[in-house]
Enzyme design. Structure first.
Site, PDB file in Angstrom:
ATOM      1  N   HIS A   1      44.354 -39.189  35.826  1.00  0.00           N
ATOM      2  CA  HIS A   1      45.241 -40.130  34.911  1.00  0.00           C
ATOM      3  C   HIS A   1      44.422 -40.876  34.631  1.00  0.00           C
ATOM      4  O   HIS A   1      44.638 -42.300  34.059  1.00  0.00           O
ATOM      5  CB  HIS A   1      46.448 -40.745  35.602  1.00  0.00           C
ATOM      6  CG  HIS A   1      47.557 -39.867  35.911  1.00  0.00           C
ATOM      7  ND1 HIS A   1      48.543 -39.622  34.805  1.00  0.00           N
ATOM      8  CD2 HIS A   1      47.929 -39.085  36.979  1.00  0.00           C
ATOM      9  CE1 HIS A   1      49.410 -38.935  35.298  1.00  0.00           C
ATOM     10  NE2 HIS A   1      49.257 -38.641  36.383  1.00  0.00           N
TER      11      HIS A   1
ATOM     12  N   ASP B   1      47.564 -39.559  42.370  1.00  0.00           N
ATOM     13  CA  ASP B   1      48.537 -38.359  42.032  1.00  0.00           C
ATOM     14  C   ASP B   1      48.147 -37.206  41.144  1.00  0.00           C
ATOM     15  O   ASP B   1      47.401 -37.783  40.182  1.00  0.00           O
ATOM     16  CB  ASP B   1      50.119 -38.952  41.526  1.00  0.00           C
ATOM     17  CG  ASP B   1      49.875 -39.641  40.023  1.00  0.00           C
ATOM     18  OD1 ASP B   1      50.616 -39.470  39.104  1.00  0.00           O
ATOM     19  OD2 ASP B   1      48.770 -40.521  39.951  1.00  0.00           O
ATOM     20  N   GLU B   2      48.667 -36.079  41.164  1.00  0.00           N
ATOM     21  CA  GLU B   2      48.625 -35.177  40.425  1.00  0.00           C
ATOM     22  C   GLU B   2      47.141 -34.758  39.869  1.00  0.00           C
ATOM     23  O   GLU B   2      47.075 -34.386  38.765  1.00  0.00           O
ATOM     24  CB  GLU B   2      49.407 -35.442  39.047  1.00  0.00           C
ATOM     25  CG  GLU B   2      50.873 -35.505  39.257  1.00  0.00           C
ATOM     26  CD  GLU B   2      51.558 -35.967  37.991  1.00  0.00           C
ATOM     27  OE1 GLU B   2      52.864 -35.367  37.911  1.00  0.00           O
ATOM     28  OE2 GLU B   2      51.213 -36.800  37.211  1.00  0.00           O
ATOM     29  N   VAL B   3      46.311 -34.573  40.800  1.00  0.00           N
ATOM     30  CA  VAL B   3      44.942 -34.312  40.829  1.00  0.00           C
ATOM     31  C   VAL B   3      44.740 -32.767  40.685  1.00  0.00           C
ATOM     32  O   VAL B   3      44.056 -32.269  39.793  1.00  0.00           O
ATOM     33  CB  VAL B   3      44.161 -34.924  41.897  1.00  0.00           C
ATOM     34  CG1 VAL B   3      42.641 -34.117  41.732  1.00  0.00           C
ATOM     35  CG2 VAL B   3      43.951 -36.102  41.758  1.00  0.00           C
TER      36      VAL B   3
END
Lengths: 366, 556
Positions: A77, A137-139
């Site tokens: 992100h 998050d969301e790597v």
């Protein structure tokens, strides 16, 4: 707009403003240490929070008994970070080798950590709360393009014995980041999105922000697992208020996916089967309003009074707040009260009326 | 995923802002993708010259020899739209646009010429909205139209050629262009529902303004329904005294008159809907004996009254007197008579009702309650004609689906779950020889998360069904419907705009030139930002994005 929202939060007895400050699309935080971050990464100069603005928000919140917990989400992100900090993000490639958008910090360079140390040194002083949200998050998906497909980084992984497992590189990143925070201020503690801890990064005292789970049962399972592993936890999974759907979702509306289905009033962060000790580790939760489809034109009606359902769930006695039907007249009165105080808090429960209608303050020639 | 809300930052507007990165994160378009000075809806014929005029506030005028209050008022409005002074809720805009005032303008006036004389009345179906607008690189800028309504549309387009490069509010630029424009469909409407939730007068007026900016030409006012009766009738004052939510949730006749006039000045028709025989629960509060008692299947009377009772003479007397009044208050040639969803109440309130049962017996209807409904409409439509000779009506499609004879009536199509079903409805209605307008795909009250929604609204086409030319010619247009169950003045503006803008373009523009939503998006994005700059809460609909001039409208 943030200030008006803080007013409403105070009226609902919320006590934390989790400020998801920057992300891939834009970097509006005006860092004094790294002015290019906002100069190059904000949407425009009119879309920037200057230091004076941030201070104003923190002070305004303080006077209302609200903590401001800022989030600088890394290593993913981060697309907008790279514009003002060249070399921070790793180059990404599709599987066929063509370049694609950088959106992940390069954890292999020492300069990365020098930069982060300096940035967080500033941030932890600007934001006086003891907690800092580090994201994480969301790597997963991005790591394929930006780490695995990047030859230099792949080599780094092999050299360090990570093989092809990007999770291990992710953990490596956090193992270096957490002590940085620790060194800046030993009283400063991180909150991270749950996967950082799911990935078995060892980080005592760190709070897990739980967001996963498609159904309510899944979400409670997540809370159970996270607290069983010994972590403190705050829950948001059932409170993604940005996922709007038609109907009175504050306490009703039941579609297959809990994240999308509403019933905010019902969701209970301690609703899982577990020990008292586990339940003690549940510190609370947060209503989430991610901004893909939200700005000053619609923030307040979209957030309120749906978030009021969350407010009661986090404040009140669960035994006395079981039924949305019973709660509705009181919520209705409250909605009308907030509206009378001048906030465009929307009608959440099909045809209704307040003693007086809301009048928006348009300008007319007449 | 940052919440991009601009806290009131300090005033200094910088001249160079970094033109942003042009990559796409995820499936969203680039946040900063918008056109500059391109109108919405797309004109049928527009060609740009390679030149931008400079305008200067205080050094620009509209000119005309035409004597008409509509044009006089429009000139005042558009002067302010082009050159807004400081808005009362934004302490950041400088009152004196220093640099702007000093600029040497290349365009200082627009001359407006209209052929037909100034109308004293309201616009009607069939109004001529065509116009020619010439803004050459040098020489006079001219707007020509057959009727004043076309001039209004042209003035709106003219105002949209203006832009502030790089979001600098001190600099006024205008695209030079040649435009020949007219609407594809004659009926392009927005439905607002003031019964489920009341909308105060200023909210209706503000939305009428935004409708005008989008070239909508009908405000379909669904004024009363089950939940409340806010229309203040002089003939039957108890209707609102007993049926409105409260005395603060009422429209007086004076207020209605001012709304009709406000719309008239913007070339917008006000078509009122008094929906019967269903959707009338609030009517019974102030008019006892109007509605039927409802019974359960065991013959037990329920504590509920719904559906107008067609068996009583008092019903017809009431309706005649009421509609005589309504048709005076609302001067449009068309009145929307509703007629939807009677099936919902028929089982309890007609079928199970002993009075109706007896009636059906006497009239030889057997067990067929459909015949009662048809009886209602056949008599009702004759009554409406007696209330005002020649009154024309629009009805929800089922009234005509049920073979009620009403040759000039317009069927308002609302049924169909999927797009294919909705098109089938249009095909069937027009195959039966009825005029039709479409709302089925444009129920904006039923919102969903994500960008697919706006694309769906943009693509829906009222003539998108397989049919003959004759059938397609029966399609008069359509309406964006914003039913009020979850809507009031706290959120109406953001929920309606810019989603209704997608509908506006579909109803106005050339379908061949507006086939791709992706191509249209930058222009729609500019339109949304334009509405924001004008002070309306037009919300983000296509993922992370920003406007060069952030929203600073009424605090909402």
């Amino acid at each position: 707009m943030l200030l008006r929202n803080l007013d409403l939060m105070a009226q609902n007895k919320f006590n934390v403003f989790h400020w998801h400050m920057v992300d891939s699309e834009s970097f509006p935080y005006d860092s004094t240490t790294f002015p290019n971050l906002a100069a190059k990464g904000a949407y425009t100069p009119k879309h920037i929070y200057r230091q004076a603005d941030v201070k104003r928000v923190v002070d305004f919140a303080r006077l209302r008994g609200i903590r401001v917990v800022v989030e600088f989400d890394t290593p993913g992100h981060t697309g907008a970070w790279g514009l003002g900090q060249p070399g921070l993000l790793s180059d990404c490639f599709t599987s066929s080798g063509s370049p694609t958008l950088p959106n992940l910090i390069d954890p292999t360079k020492n300069e990365t950590y020098t930069f982060l140390a300096a940035l967080f040194q500033e941030v932890l002083n600007v934001f006086p709360d003891n907690y800092i949200h580090l994201g994480g998050d969301e790597v997963g998906g991005t790591a394929i393009d930006c780490w695995l497909n990047n030859p230099r980084i792949l080599k780094f992984m092999k050299d360090n014995g990570f093989g092809n497992d990007t999770t291990l590189l992710e953990n490596y990143y956090f193992k270096r980041l957490l002590p940085i925070i620790q060194n800046i201020g030993s009283h400063k503690k991180p909150i991270v999105w749950q996967e950082v801890l799911d990935n078995k990064v060892v980080a005592p005292g760190v709070i897990a922000h739980v967001w996963k789970g498609d159904t309510y049962d899944d979400m409670l399972t997540e809370m159970e697992a996270v607290t069983k592993a010994g972590h403190y936890a705050i829950m948001s999974s059932c409170w993604y208020l940005n996922y709007i759907k038609y109907g009175n979702d504050w306490g009703y509306v039941d579609y297959p996916l809990k994240i999308n289905r509403g019933m905010y009033y019902e969701c209970d962060p301690t609703g899982f089967k577990g020990t008292d000790e586990q339940k003690q580790r549940v510190l609370g939760g947060e209503a989430i309003m991610f901004g893909e489809y939200v700005d000053a034109t619609n923030l307040i009606p979209r957030l309120w009074p749906r978030a009021s359902a969350v407010g009661e769930r986090l404040w009140s006695d669960p035994a006395q707040t079981v039924s949305p039907d019973v709660a509705w007249p009181r919520l209705h009165e409250f909605r009308c009260r907030m509206m009378r105080r001048g906030y465009p808090v929307e009608p959440p429960n099909l045809p209704t009326y307040c003693p007086s209608p809301f009048e928006a303050d348009y300008e007319f020639d007449e | 995923m940052a919440v991009v809300c601009s806290v009131t930052t300090l005033a200094a507007v910088l001249f160079n802002f970094v033109l942003l990165f042009s990559f796409t994160v995820g499936a969203y378009p680039t946040p900063g993708q918008f056109t500059e000075g391109q109108p919405w809806p797309l004109p049928w014929n527009i060609s740009y010259y390679d030149f931008n005029h400079t305008l200067s506030p205080g050094k620009f005028n509209f000119k005309t020899a035409y004597k008409c209050d509509i044009i006089d008022q429009a000139f005042i409005r558009y002067q302010k739209l082009l050159f807004p002074s400081s808005k009362k809720w934004d302490d950041n805009i400088d009152d004196d646009f220093g640099a702007g005032n000093d600029a040497d303008p290349s365009l200082t006036f627009l001359t407006v010429t209209i052929s037909e004389e100034c109308p004293t009345g309201v616009p009607q179906l069939g109004m001529d909205e065509s116009y020619k607008l010439d803004v050459p690189s040098s020489g006079a800028a001219v707007l020509t139209a057959a009727q004043v309504w076309g001039a209004l549309r042209g003035l709106e387009t003219f105002s949209q050629l203006l832009f502030h490069p790089d979001g600098d509010e001190n600099v006024y630029k205008m695209r030079a262009a040649k435009i020949r424009d007219y609407p594809r469909f004659p009926h392009r409407g927005v439905l607002l529902d003031t019964s489920r939730h009341f909308l105060p007068v200023n909210s209706l007026l503000a939305n009428i303004d935004v409708m005008a900016h989008n070239k909508f030409n009908v405000f379909h006012w669904h004024i009363v329904d089950d939940q409340s009766f806010p229309y203040e009738s002089k003939t039957f004052p108890n209707l609102s005294v007993k049926g409105a939510y409260s005395k603060r949730h009422i429209y007086s006749q004076d207020q209605i008159k001012s709304i009709v006039e406000y719309a008239r000045l913007r070339g917008i028709r006000v078509v009122a809907e008094f929906d019967t025989p269903g959707h009338t629960e609030s009517w019974g509060k102030g008019q006892p004996n109007l509605l039927c008692d409802c019974y359960d299947d065991h013959g037990k009377k329920k504590d509920e009254q719904a559906l107008i009772d067609p068996t009583k003479q008092s019903t017809w007397d009431f309706l005649l007197a009421l509609f005589k009044e309504i048709l005076e208050v609302f001067p449009d040639h068309y009145i929307h008579l509703g007629g939807d969803e009677s099936w919902f109440w028929i089982p309890s309130c007609w079928k199970n009702n002993p009075i109706i049962q007896q009636f059906m017996n006497v009239y030889g209807f057997g067990n067929d309650t459909q015949k009662v409904e048809n009886y209602y409409f056949q008599n009702f439509l004759k009554l409406v004609d007696r209330a005002r000779r020649g009154a024309k009506f629009i009805v929800w499609q089922e009234v005509l689906d049920n073979a009620v004879d009403a040759s000039e009536a317009i069927a308002h199509v609302w049924k169909g779950g999927s797009y294919a079903e909705q098109m089938q409805e249009m095909a069937t209605v027009t195959a039966n020889g009825h005029y039709a307008m479409l709302s089925s795909c444009w129920y904006l009250d039923i919102f969903k998360y994500g960008s697919e929604e706006i694309e769906g609204y943009y693509k829906c086409d009222p003539q998108g069904f397989k049919g003959s030319v004759a059938q397609k010619n029966l399609v008069l247009g359509g309406e964006a419907a914003l039913w009020g169950e979850m809507v009031d003045a706290t959120n109406v503006m953001a929920r309606l705009w810019p989603r209704a803008s997608a509908v506006a373009e579909r109803l106005w523009s050339d379908p061949a030139q507006t086939a791709s939503f992706t191509d249209a998006w930058p222009r729609l994005h500019e339109m949304s930002c334009r509405l924001i700059h004008r002070g309306y809460a037009s919300q983000p609909v296509n993922g992370p994005s920003f406007c060069p001039i952030p929203y600073s409208g009424p605090p909402s």
